[in-house]
Design an enzyme around this catalytic site. Sequence first.
Site, mmCIF file in Angstrom:
data_model
loop_
_atom_site.group_PDB
_atom_site.id
_atom_site.type_symbol
_atom_site.label_atom_id
_atom_site.label_comp_id
_atom_site.label_asym_id
_atom_site.label_seq_id
_atom_site.Cartn_x
_atom_site.Cartn_y
_atom_site.Cartn_z
ATOM 1 C CB SER A 58 -0.864 0.043 1.269
ATOM 2 O OG SER A 58 -1.922 -0.858 1.180
ATOM 3 C CG HIS A 83 -2.866 -1.705 -3.450
ATOM 4 N ND1 HIS A 83 -1.914 -2.674 -3.281
ATOM 5 C CD2 HIS A 83 -3.139 -1.227 -2.206
ATOM 6 C CE1 HIS A 83 -1.630 -2.799 -1.995
ATOM 7 N NE2 HIS A 83 -2.358 -1.934 -1.320
ATOM 8 C CD GLU A 91 -8.330 -5.841 -2.961
ATOM 9 O OE1 GLU A 91 -8.573 -5.228 -4.005
ATOM 10 O OE2 GLU A 91 -7.214 -6.385 -2.745
ATOM 11 C CB ALA A 97 1.639 -0.267 4.349
HETATM 12 O O1 LIG Z 1 -0.258 -5.044 3.010
HETATM 13 P P1 LIG Z 1 -0.419 -3.891 2.105
HETATM 14 O O2 LIG Z 1 -1.033 -4.233 0.806
HETATM 15 O O3 LIG Z 1 0.867 -3.125 1.931
HETATM 16 O O4 LIG Z 1 -1.454 -2.873 2.805
HETATM 17 C C1 LIG Z 1 -1.668 -2.689 4.187
HETATM 18 O O5 LIG Z 1 -2.257 -1.416 4.310
HETATM 19 C C2 LIG Z 1 -3.693 -1.528 4.176
HETATM 20 C C3 LIG Z 1 -4.321 -0.851 5.360
HETATM 21 O O6 LIG Z 1 -3.969 0.494 5.447
HETATM 22 C C4 LIG Z 1 -3.992 -3.017 4.162
HETATM 23 O O7 LIG Z 1 -4.216 -3.463 2.847
HETATM 24 C C5 LIG Z 1 -2.734 -3.616 4.722
HETATM 25 O O8 LIG Z 1 -2.521 -4.959 4.335
HETATM 26 N N1 LIG Z 2 -3.684 -4.941 10.123
HETATM 27 C C1 LIG Z 2 -3.022 -3.816 9.921
HETATM 28 N N2 LIG Z 2 -2.625 -3.519 8.683
HETATM 29 C C2 LIG Z 2 -1.942 -2.379 8.513
HETATM 30 N N3 LIG Z 2 -1.405 -1.854 7.396
HETATM 31 C C3 LIG Z 2 -0.833 -0.694 7.743
HETATM 32 N N4 LIG Z 2 -0.980 -0.459 9.040
HETATM 33 C C4 LIG Z 2 -1.675 -1.499 9.539
HETATM 34 C C5 LIG Z 2 -2.123 -1.840 10.860
HETATM 35 O O1 LIG Z 2 -1.945 -1.116 11.831
HETATM 36 N N5 LIG Z 2 -2.792 -3.006 10.978
#
Ligand SMILES: O=P(O)(O)O[C@H]1O[C@H](CO)[C@@H](O)[C@H]1O
Ligand SMILES: Nc1nc2[nH]cnc2c(=O)[nH]1
Length: 291
Positions: free
Chosen positions: A40, A71, A96, A123
Amino acid sequence: MDPAGSSKKNSYTYEDAQGIAENILARVKSHPKLAIICGSGLGKLADMVEDKEVIPYGDIPGFPVSTVPGHEGKLVFGTLSGKSVVLMQGRFHCYEGYSAQQTTLPVRVFHLMGIKTLFVTNAAGGINRGYNVGDIMVIKDHINLAGFAGVNPLVGPNDTRYGPRFPPMSRAYDLDIRKLALSLAKEMGFGDFIREGVYSALIGPNFETVSECKYLQVVGADATGMSTVPEVLVAKHCGMRVFGLSLITNIVIDEYDAESTANHEEVLQTGEMRSKDLQKLVAAIIQKLDL
Ligand SMILES: O=P(O)(O)O[C@H]1O[C@H](CO)[C@@H](O)[C@H]1O
Ligand SMILES: Nc1nc2[nH]cnc2c(=O)[nH]1
């Protein structure tokens, strides 16, 4: 409406994945040996790529499409640090509405395209109390919490052309690349914000409750997210070398009376803030790798 405008698919044959791999390879000049999945807000990793050839997911028959902000939904082929690579600008998540098999279809397609090494990025929320927003965590292991609830892309008939019924998952994250990444990060002056730790994944889409965060601290997770683990399971099953980086985009809320709350905007902002450093680190690692 379901995510891809078609029904949720729980299995793909080897031939389905092969057909998609052939379709993709017929459209591009390059034949990469390394794939990078951008997390993300981390799609800017593709800014480093030269001689780009771009395929939107919607143009690939049978491929899912991205539905989450941050994305973009494109495959970006080209050259990075002199090596031929492909990046997924946008990944798929179970929240999703995709099955675990759909979220990981691209990894099997990459395998059938001849890709041997997979970089996963994400992320993640910082669980470790010593972590700060903006830290980059080299993933040394993961905890498949969704797996505990039965969500695992390897469930179902096993096709041994990919790999064995019972794949090992110790040393899932390549030790040599982890060491290389840590030493390069220190050389590059990233010593204050490079970490190594354990990633945990729940399904989402909600962020964790305070008690869930406390639980994750107790079980040894350093960071948490909603992705990556299914991709790594499938990549290891088919014999790929895997390396992973989590960007700590927020620190999880582990106080019952805290006023702040987790949100996706903060996640994307941190991705933007750290994107140049992540680009430099990924480029330096790839430069040193034998592919
Ligand atoms: O794991 P990525 O795709 O980086 O994204 C992370 O960030 C999103 C939440 O902010 C969720 O999709 C979590 O999995
Ligand atoms: N589950 C989870 N996904 C994330 N993706 C980015 N930050 C977070 C978080 O705090 N929790």
